[in-house]
Every structure is written in structure tokens, then in C-alpha cells.
Design a protein around this motif. Structure first.
Motif, PDB file in Angstrom:
ATOM      1  N   ASP A  77       0.954  -1.123  -0.113  1.00 42.84           N
ATOM      2  CA  ASP A  77       0.209   0.153   0.055  1.00 42.84           C
ATOM      3  C   ASP A  77       0.934   1.238   0.224  1.00 42.84           C
ATOM      4  OD1 ASP A  77      -2.922  -0.903   0.354  1.00 42.84           O
ATOM      5  OD2 ASP A  77      -2.057  -1.807   2.065  1.00 42.84           O
ATOM      6  N   TRP A  78       1.778   1.191  -0.787  1.00 45.68           N
ATOM      7  CA  TRP A  78       2.811   2.319  -0.679  1.00 45.68           C
ATOM      8  C   TRP A  78       2.460   3.764  -1.172  1.00 45.68           C
ATOM      9  CZ3 TRP A  78       3.671   5.188  -5.096  1.00 45.68           C
ATOM     10  CH2 TRP A  78       3.215   4.357  -6.168  1.00 45.68           C
ATOM     11  N   GLN A  79       1.420   3.664  -1.908  1.00 50.24           N
ATOM     12  CA  GLN A  79       0.666   4.959  -2.366  1.00 50.24           C
ATOM     13  C   GLN A  79       0.018   5.829  -1.120  1.00 50.24           C
ATOM     14  OE1 GLN A  79      -1.927   4.666  -5.694  1.00 50.24           O
ATOM     15  NE2 GLN A  79      -0.109   4.968  -7.213  1.00 50.24           N
ATOM     16  N   LEU A  80      -0.189   5.087  -0.030  1.00 47.30           N
ATOM     17  CA  LEU A  80      -0.797   5.577   1.213  1.00 47.30           C
ATOM     18  C   LEU A  80       0.271   6.684   1.876  1.00 47.30           C
ATOM     19  CD1 LEU A  80      -2.788   2.645   2.840  1.00 47.30           C
ATOM     20  CD2 LEU A  80      -3.686   4.755   1.531  1.00 47.30           C
ATOM     21  N   TYR A  81       1.665   6.181   1.595  1.00 48.39           N
ATOM     22  CA  TYR A  81       2.813   7.020   2.115  1.00 48.39           C
ATOM     23  C   TYR A  81       3.726   7.717   1.325  1.00 48.39           C
ATOM     24  CZ  TYR A  81       0.777   3.318   5.276  1.00 48.39           C
ATOM     25  OH  TYR A  81      -0.102   2.636   6.123  1.00 48.39           O
ATOM     26  N   PHE A  82       3.593   7.147   0.100  1.00 44.45           N
ATOM     27  CA  PHE A  82       4.729   8.032  -0.664  1.00 44.45           C
ATOM     28  C   PHE A  82       4.054   8.619  -2.018  1.00 44.45           C
ATOM     29  CE2 PHE A  82       6.710   4.354   1.482  1.00 44.45           C
ATOM     30  CZ  PHE A  82       7.764   5.066   2.441  1.00 44.45           C
ATOM     31  N   GLY A  83       2.499   8.560  -1.724  1.00 45.64           N
ATOM     32  CA  GLY A  83       2.087   9.024  -3.156  1.00 45.64           C
ATOM     33  C   GLY A  83       1.842  10.478  -2.877  1.00 45.64           C
ATOM     34  N   GLU A  84       1.288  11.208  -3.993  1.00 43.04           N
ATOM     35  CA  GLU A  84       0.945  12.553  -4.108  1.00 43.04           C
ATOM     36  C   GLU A  84       0.216  13.083  -2.713  1.00 43.04           C
ATOM     37  OE1 GLU A  84      -0.681  15.935  -7.000  1.00 43.04           O
ATOM     38  OE2 GLU A  84      -0.874  13.885  -7.550  1.00 43.04           O
ATOM     39  N   ASP A  85       0.716  14.078  -2.208  1.00 47.97           N
ATOM     40  CA  ASP A  85       0.381  14.969  -1.026  1.00 47.97           C
ATOM     41  C   ASP A  85       0.243  13.893   0.364  1.00 47.97           C
ATOM     42  OD1 ASP A  85      -0.284  17.044  -2.615  1.00 47.97           O
ATOM     43  OD2 ASP A  85      -2.398  16.285  -2.995  1.00 47.97           O
ATOM     44  N   GLN A  86       1.353  12.777   0.213  1.00 46.03           N
ATOM     45  CA  GLN A  86       1.270  12.037   1.392  1.00 46.03           C
ATOM     46  C   GLN A  86       2.706  12.350   2.214  1.00 46.03           C
ATOM     47  OE1 GLN A  86      -0.988  10.353   2.321  1.00 46.03           O
ATOM     48  NE2 GLN A  86      -2.106  10.138   0.522  1.00 46.03           N
ATOM     49  N   THR A 236      -9.428   0.010  -0.333  1.00 50.81           N
ATOM     50  CA  THR A 236      -8.533  -0.001  -1.432  1.00 50.81           C
ATOM     51  C   THR A 236      -6.943  -0.163  -1.049  1.00 50.81           C
ATOM     52  OG1 THR A 236      -8.309   2.336  -0.919  1.00 50.81           O
ATOM     53  CG2 THR A 236     -10.132   2.047  -2.391  1.00 50.81           C
ATOM     54  N   GLN A 238      -3.028  -1.309  -2.882  1.00 50.06           N
ATOM     55  CA  GLN A 238      -2.304  -1.255  -3.855  1.00 50.06           C
ATOM     56  C   GLN A 238      -2.174  -2.583  -4.470  1.00 50.06           C
ATOM     57  OE1 GLN A 238      -1.301   1.576  -5.265  1.00 50.06           O
ATOM     58  NE2 GLN A 238       0.115   0.907  -6.913  1.00 50.06           N
TER      59      GLN A 238
END
Length: 312
Positions: A77-86, A236, A238
């Protein structure tokens, strides 16, 4: 369909003892760990191990397991931490939830292996002793998800359903109306784990399983339930859809097959249960002390004999 039981979600999962936050999620994890160590200790001693050895191995296994569980969650679930605005630093906020069981199991086993080598313990019988307690620990942990209002399932019209705060900002709840109930997947998995625990204990007592077969059955029983429960979830993640199935469903399928293959191989290669659970003997300080006492007593008798001299 008429709803016979509506399961409310807790209004909060954090309490404050002065400035110190007490988090329900952490309490559930800790309770599970304590139970797993307690039961594992009893089972290990019954198999021929020494009291206290499971607690010693937990010093290795628990930190490794927590790190592994968090890594698995962050990677999938990397986008929860390294995605845009994270904010990447939130990847370290374990108390907010987010521990992947397979990462926890994988690195937890590494920790057990390291501790076992240090203490001269065979790995497979130790894993067999620990496996049932891990199922109960996972059952405890799912109640942490309930407190956090996370990992719930799809909307349901069954006679039971889980209430989720309509104002919950998790990217999913807002898609449904305020009166919608959801599958309580945390409860499904808790009950499944407890049932699997009972089956595992019965099979072990009935057939005297050894050489890693209890651990293999643990994987098989857990993944059999996790597969269909995972299919109900709508959170949701990744890699949410890999060839039509969620990543964790595929993981469950692959691990079930591997565990079944290992069980079959172990049954043919090593029927029965281990008679020896160690790679080296335990150093018994009490025996050493007894030997020293005997030696001292012999020396005292010799001294007395020399002092008395020859008798007429």
C-alpha cells in the motif's frame, strides 16, 4: 431483508491516561502476543522443551514480526505513504493500524530461527508448538481493526451487519449512504481463526503431528478462510486487482498449495513426532553443582583419613 443484529463500531479507539495515549489497536496486538507466548510455552514444554525458552525466543520473534508486518503493508500500500500529497514519515505510525500478516509471519520466523540457533533448539518442533497460539493472537488482532473501523467488507443485506461512521474519511465509506451496513469481516476472521485453532489442537492431539506439519496445517487452515474473507473486503489497496483477484487472495492460494505440498512431503519423509527437540543438550547447572558437592565430599573424607593415620 430484516436486520436482526446491527453491530456498532466504537466511537473511539484511543483513550488518554494523562498525556499518554492508550490505543485499542496496540492493546489487541499485545494481548494476542501474550497469549501466543503463554500457550506456546505450555506446548513447547509438553514436547520436551525447557520452561522459559519460548519467552526467550519472543525477544527475537516479536520485533522481527512487527517490522515484517509493517513492511508488507507499506510495500503493498505504498501510495498511502509515498504518493502525491502523502507524508512518508507516517509509514512508521504502526499504532494507526496496518500490519500485513504474511510479512509478520515471514520475519517472525526469521526471528525464531535466530533465537533457536542461539539456544540449540530445532526450528520445526518450535514452530509446531507456536502455531496454534498464533491463530488466537490473530483473532485478538482483528478486534483492533474493529476499533479502528478499517478493513470492513462490502455492503450487506444479511440479518447482521456492521455500522461504520458515515463521516469516516477513508476513501470508501463516503461512497455509500448513512444507513448502509457492511460485512463485519473482522468478526468473520476472528471466528474462523478460533475455529481453526480448535481443529488444529484436535488434529495435533489425535495424530501426534510433528516435523513442521502443525505449522503447515496452520497455514492451510488460515489461508482457506482468509481467501474468501478477503474477497468480501472493499478497502482500497495497491495491487487491488491481479488477474481478477486481490493480491492477498493470490497470496492465500499460493501459500495454501505450498503448505499442502510440504505437509505431504513431511508425512512421507518424517512420519510421527520428533523425540528430540534440540540440536545440543541443555547445560544443567544443578547437575554440575551436585557433581561439585560430591567431589568436595570425597576430598573431605580423604583429608580426614590422612589426618587420622593408620590404625592398629
Amino acid at each position: 431483508m430484516v436486520t436482526l443484529m446491527s453491530i456498532p463500531s466504537p466511537s473511539e479507539g484511543v483513550w488518554h491516561l494523562g498525556p499518554v495515549p492508550i490505543r485499542a489497536y496496540a492493546l489487541c496486538i499485545i494481548a494476542g502476543i501474550v497469549f501466543a507466548i503463554w500457550l506456546g510455552e505450555r506446548r513447547w514444554v509438553a514436547r520436551g522443551g525447557q520452561p522459559g525458552e519460548v519467552s526467550d525466543l519472543a525477544i527475537w520473534a516479536v520485533p522481527f514480526g512487527l517490522v515484517g508486518g509493517r513492511l508488507y503493508h507499506v510495500i503493498t500500500d505504498w501510495q498511502l505513504y509515498f504518493g502525491e500529497d502523502q507524508n512518508p514519515i507516517t509509514a512508521l505510525y504502526v499504532w494507526r493500524g496496518g500490519l500485513g500478516i504474511w510479512g509478520a509471519i515471514a520475519l517472525g520466523i526469521v526471528g525464531v530461527w535466530i533465537g533457536a540457533r542461539v539456544q540449540g533448539i530445532k526450528l520445526l518442533p518450535m514452530l509446531d508448538a507456536l502455531a496454534p497460539g498464533v491463530l488466537v493472537a490473530q483473532a485478538f488482532g482483528r478486534w483492533g481493526n474493529w476499533f479502528n473501523q478499517e478493513l470492513y467488507g462490502r455492503p450487506t443485506d444479511l440479518p447482521w451487519g456492521l455500522e461504520i461512521d458515515p463521516n469516516l474519511d477513508d476513501g470508501v465509506r463516503s461512497q455509500f449512504g448513512p444507513d448502509v451496513l457492511f460485512h463485519p469481516t473482522f468478526l468473520y476472521e476472528c471466528l474462523w481463526n478460533l475455529a481453526a485453532f480448535a481443529v488444529l489442537i484436535w488434529l495435533d492431539r489425535r495424530y501426534k503431528l510433528g516435523h513442521g506439519r502443525v505449522a503447515a496445517l496452520y497455514v492451510m487452515l488460515y489461508t482457506a478462510g482468509r481467501g474468501w474473507i478477503e474477497y468480501l473486503r472493499i478497502d482500497t489497496v495497491q495491487m487491488n486487482d491481479v488477474l481478477g483477484l486481490r493480491l492477498n487472495v493470490w497470496t492465500s492460494i499460493v501459500l495454501f498449495v505450498l503448505a499442502a505440498a510440504f505437509y505431504a512431503w513431511s508425512s512421507r519423509r518424517h512420519p510421527g513426532r520428533e523425540e528430540v527437540v534440540r540440536t545440543k543438550p541443555v547445560e544443567d547447572s544443578d547437575e554440575g553443582s551436585a557433581d561439585d558437592d560430591d567431589a568436595d565430599a570425597s576430598e573431605d573424607r580423604a583429608d580426614k583419613h590422612e589426618t587420622a593415620g593408620p590404625t592398629a
